[in-house]
Design a protein around this motif. Structure first.
Motif, PDB file in Angstrom:
ATOM      1  N   ILE A 344     -50.457  -7.117  -0.451  1.00 39.73           N
ATOM      2  CA  ILE A 344     -49.503  -6.445  -1.337  1.00 39.73           C
ATOM      3  C   ILE A 344     -48.382  -5.775  -0.545  1.00 39.73           C
ATOM      4  O   ILE A 344     -47.198  -6.018  -0.769  1.00 39.73           O
ATOM      5  N   LEU A 345     -48.745  -4.956   0.420  1.00 40.59           N
ATOM      6  CA  LEU A 345     -47.766  -4.115   1.112  1.00 40.59           C
ATOM      7  C   LEU A 345     -46.696  -4.899   1.855  1.00 40.59           C
ATOM      8  O   LEU A 345     -45.573  -4.417   2.009  1.00 40.59           O
ATOM      9  N   LEU A 346     -47.009  -6.097   2.300  1.00 38.94           N
ATOM     10  CA  LEU A 346     -46.054  -6.860   3.110  1.00 38.94           C
ATOM     11  C   LEU A 346     -45.194  -7.800   2.284  1.00 38.94           C
ATOM     12  O   LEU A 346     -44.347  -8.504   2.835  1.00 38.94           O
ATOM     13  N   HIS A 347     -45.404  -7.822   0.971  1.00 42.77           N
ATOM     14  CA  HIS A 347     -44.609  -8.709   0.121  1.00 42.77           C
ATOM     15  C   HIS A 347     -43.201  -8.132  -0.050  1.00 42.77           C
ATOM     16  O   HIS A 347     -43.038  -6.923  -0.240  1.00 42.77           O
ATOM     17  N   PRO A 348     -42.156  -8.967   0.031  1.00 40.12           N
ATOM     18  CA  PRO A 348     -40.777  -8.446  -0.058  1.00 40.12           C
ATOM     19  C   PRO A 348     -40.484  -7.667  -1.340  1.00 40.12           C
ATOM     20  O   PRO A 348     -39.752  -6.674  -1.305  1.00 40.12           O
ATOM     21  N   PHE A 349     -41.032  -8.091  -2.488  1.00 41.38           N
ATOM     22  CA  PHE A 349     -40.806  -7.346  -3.730  1.00 41.38           C
ATOM     23  C   PHE A 349     -41.333  -5.917  -3.613  1.00 41.38           C
ATOM     24  O   PHE A 349     -40.689  -4.953  -4.031  1.00 41.38           O
ATOM     25  N   ILE A 350     -42.514  -5.797  -3.031  1.00 40.70           N
ATOM     26  CA  ILE A 350     -43.139  -4.472  -2.875  1.00 40.70           C
ATOM     27  C   ILE A 350     -42.397  -3.644  -1.840  1.00 40.70           C
ATOM     28  O   ILE A 350     -42.169  -2.435  -2.026  1.00 40.70           O
ATOM     29  N   LEU A 351     -41.996  -4.271  -0.740  1.00 35.93           N
ATOM     30  CA  LEU A 351     -41.242  -3.550   0.293  1.00 35.93           C
ATOM     31  C   LEU A 351     -39.948  -2.980  -0.271  1.00 35.93           C
ATOM     32  O   LEU A 351     -39.580  -1.832   0.019  1.00 35.93           O
ATOM     33  N   PHE A 352     -39.272  -3.770  -1.089  1.00 41.68           N
ATOM     34  CA  PHE A 352     -38.019  -3.284  -1.669  1.00 41.68           C
ATOM     35  C   PHE A 352     -38.261  -2.084  -2.588  1.00 41.68           C
ATOM     36  O   PHE A 352     -37.582  -1.051  -2.468  1.00 41.68           O
ATOM     37  N   LEU A 353     -39.210  -2.199  -3.505  1.00 40.33           N
ATOM     38  CA  LEU A 353     -39.488  -1.099  -4.431  1.00 40.33           C
ATOM     39  C   LEU A 353     -39.992   0.140  -3.692  1.00 40.33           C
ATOM     40  O   LEU A 353     -39.588   1.266  -4.009  1.00 40.33           O
ATOM     41  N   LEU A 354     -40.861  -0.071  -2.707  1.00 40.17           N
ATOM     42  CA  LEU A 354     -41.410   1.066  -1.962  1.00 40.17           C
ATOM     43  C   LEU A 354     -40.318   1.789  -1.191  1.00 40.17           C
ATOM     44  O   LEU A 354     -40.145   3.011  -1.336  1.00 40.17           O
ATOM     45  N   PHE A 355     -39.550   1.081  -0.384  1.00 41.32           N
ATOM     46  CA  PHE A 355     -38.534   1.728   0.434  1.00 41.32           C
ATOM     47  C   PHE A 355     -37.402   2.321  -0.408  1.00 41.32           C
ATOM     48  O   PHE A 355     -36.836   3.361  -0.056  1.00 41.32           O
ATOM     49  N   THR A 356     -37.097   1.685  -1.517  1.00 41.16           N
ATOM     50  CA  THR A 356     -36.071   2.254  -2.413  1.00 41.16           C
ATOM     51  C   THR A 356     -36.565   3.564  -3.012  1.00 41.16           C
ATOM     52  O   THR A 356     -35.831   4.550  -3.070  1.00 41.16           O
ATOM     53  N   SER A 357     -37.825   3.582  -3.441  1.00 44.31           N
ATOM     54  CA  SER A 357     -38.405   4.796  -4.030  1.00 44.31           C
ATOM     55  C   SER A 357     -38.531   5.907  -2.989  1.00 44.31           C
ATOM     56  O   SER A 357     -38.288   7.087  -3.291  1.00 44.31           O
ATOM     57  N   LEU A 358     -38.887   5.541  -1.741  1.00 42.97           N
ATOM     58  CA  LEU A 358     -39.036   6.547  -0.701  1.00 42.97           C
ATOM     59  C   LEU A 358     -37.692   7.083  -0.204  1.00 42.97           C
ATOM     60  O   LEU A 358     -37.620   8.141   0.395  1.00 42.97           O
ATOM     61  N   SER A 359     -36.627   6.339  -0.472  1.00 48.16           N
ATOM     62  CA  SER A 359     -35.291   6.778  -0.047  1.00 48.16           C
ATOM     63  C   SER A 359     -34.780   7.926  -0.891  1.00 48.16           C
ATOM     64  O   SER A 359     -33.983   8.757  -0.421  1.00 48.16           O
ATOM     65  N   ASP A 360     -35.228   7.985  -2.141  1.00 44.88           N
ATOM     66  CA  ASP A 360     -34.742   9.003  -3.066  1.00 44.88           C
ATOM     67  C   ASP A 360     -35.279  10.372  -2.675  1.00 44.88           C
ATOM     68  O   ASP A 360     -36.318  10.499  -2.033  1.00 44.88           O
ATOM     69  N   ARG A 361     -34.561  11.382  -3.100  1.00 38.69           N
ATOM     70  CA  ARG A 361     -34.981  12.754  -2.793  1.00 38.69           C
ATOM     71  C   ARG A 361     -36.151  13.176  -3.677  1.00 38.69           C
ATOM     72  O   ARG A 361     -36.242  12.785  -4.805  1.00 38.69           O
TER      73      ARG A 361
END
Length: 361
Positions: A344-361
């Motif tokens: 799961i964690l290494l899939h590009p869809f998940i990476l995008f959603l995870l890093f986008t969510s972690l970027s927010d304040r």
């Protein structure tokens, strides 16, 4: 400019596998949203130069160490593979670097432009709405994926896979959006979609994550209420036919056990530094087009790819990311638990959603 680019990225992301372009018998794949994401990164680099990298080095050193070990592992085994195999491996390692660097620059951009947080949230909300619509259309009008068996997809029947064509990845996306968006109606819909995925790993991951949240907030009664509601929901959802909707199915457990056995045996032959990221497809005994490049666990995939050094740095990376924002620990618990049972964690869809969510304040 960045606002338009992010909304465009969110829309193209919502196309899922419909926005994928493949080459060389699906050994090389990229998504349309990744093209816009790359252009966004160049735009941010032009604006900020290396400042986001310098700041990220202070906060996320484990990420740099992890990516460095993957690179060293790739270079170490270079002469054992042909040019094409090495090129494929480099492209997928580039993808990991792309998402990581995008995370650094996006977080830095939000730090200097706090209003961009609204853009991030609206973009994720857009993804959520489009995902709900496409998944409902799929479930009611295209419940059978067996006609794409010839392209390497699993024969899912009467399960929610949306435009992602994989129940585990789709359910993980539903789970991330469920945990990210604070609107009761949206949450209920995603909970139903998760239940209809019949993905037991996601059931477990979401349950443990919500139990963690309720314990943190000292809302112990909600643990019992949620478990009762979710169990009842699982029992009442329709189960027309097919082994996939049978929660007692054992074939997937047996196949995962064999996958783990093969992965551990391969790791024993190269325990320290592994074979190189995304070279698994060339050493693994698998006929699957899509799962042949990984194992049934992101952690096992990293262990075989980059050895014990890579796995330690990977876990260290996840630990360092927990301080990104308030939702980071929640998302990382959910994705880490589910990633023990699927990649799961290494899939590009998940990476995008995870890093986008972690970027927010």
């Amino acid at each position: 400019m960045m606002t338009i680019l992010f909304y465009l990225t969110a829309f193209l992301f919502s196309l899922g596998q419909l926005g994928r372009i493949s080459f060389f018998d699906q050994q090389v794949n990229f998504y349309l949203y990744e093209v816009v994401l790359t252009f966004s990164l160049f735009t941010l680099f032009y604006k900020y130069r290396f400042d986001p990298i310098k700041e990220a080095w202070k906060k996320y050193k484990p990420v740099f160490f992890f990516l460095s070990i993957l690179l060293i592992s790739l270079i170490t085994g270079w002469t054992k593979y042909n040019l094409f195999e090495n090129t494929v491996a480099v492209l997928y390692l580039y993808r990991l670097h792309l998402y990581s660097i995008y995370f650094f620059y996006l977080q830095y951009h939000i730090k200097l432009n706090s209003n961009f947080s609204k853009v991030i949230r609206k973009g994720i909300f857009t993804i959520a709405i489009l995902t709900i619509i496409s998944t409902l259309v799929q479930y009611f009008f295209y419940p059978d994926l067996r006609n794409l068996l010839y392209q390497g997809w699993d024969p899912h029947l009467y399960r929610t896979f949306g435009v992602f064509f994989d129940t585990s990845i789709a359910a993980a996306i539903f789970g991330v959006l469920f945990l990210t968006i604070n609107q009761p109606v949206i949450k209920i819909i995603f909970l139903i979609l998760i239940a209809l995925s019949f993905s037991r790993a996601i059931y477990l991951g979401l349950s443990l994550t919500l139990i963690y949240i309720f314990i943190q907030k000292k809302q112990f009664k909600k643990i019992i209420l949620f478990l009762l509601f979710f169990i009842i929901l699982i029992f009442v959802i329709p189960k027309p036919s097919g082994e996939g909707v049978n929660l007692k199915r054992l074939y997937s457990v047996a196949s995962r056990a064999e996958d783990y056995r093969q992965g551990i045996n391969l790791w024993k032959n190269n325990p320290l530094i592994g074979y190189g990221y995304n070279r698994i497809r060339y050493i693994k005994n698998s006929d699957s087009v899509h799962s042949g490049s990984a194992f049934s666990s992101s952690f096992l995939t990293i262990l075989v790819s980059s050895g014990i050094l890579g796995l330690i740095s990977f876990v260290w990376t996840l630990w360092s990311l927990r301080s990104s924002n308030k939702i980071a620990p929640i998302l990382l618990i959910f994705l880490s638990v589910t990633s023990f049972f699927d990649n799961i964690l290494l899939h590009p869809f998940i990476l995008f959603l995870l890093f986008t969510s972690l970027s927010d304040r």
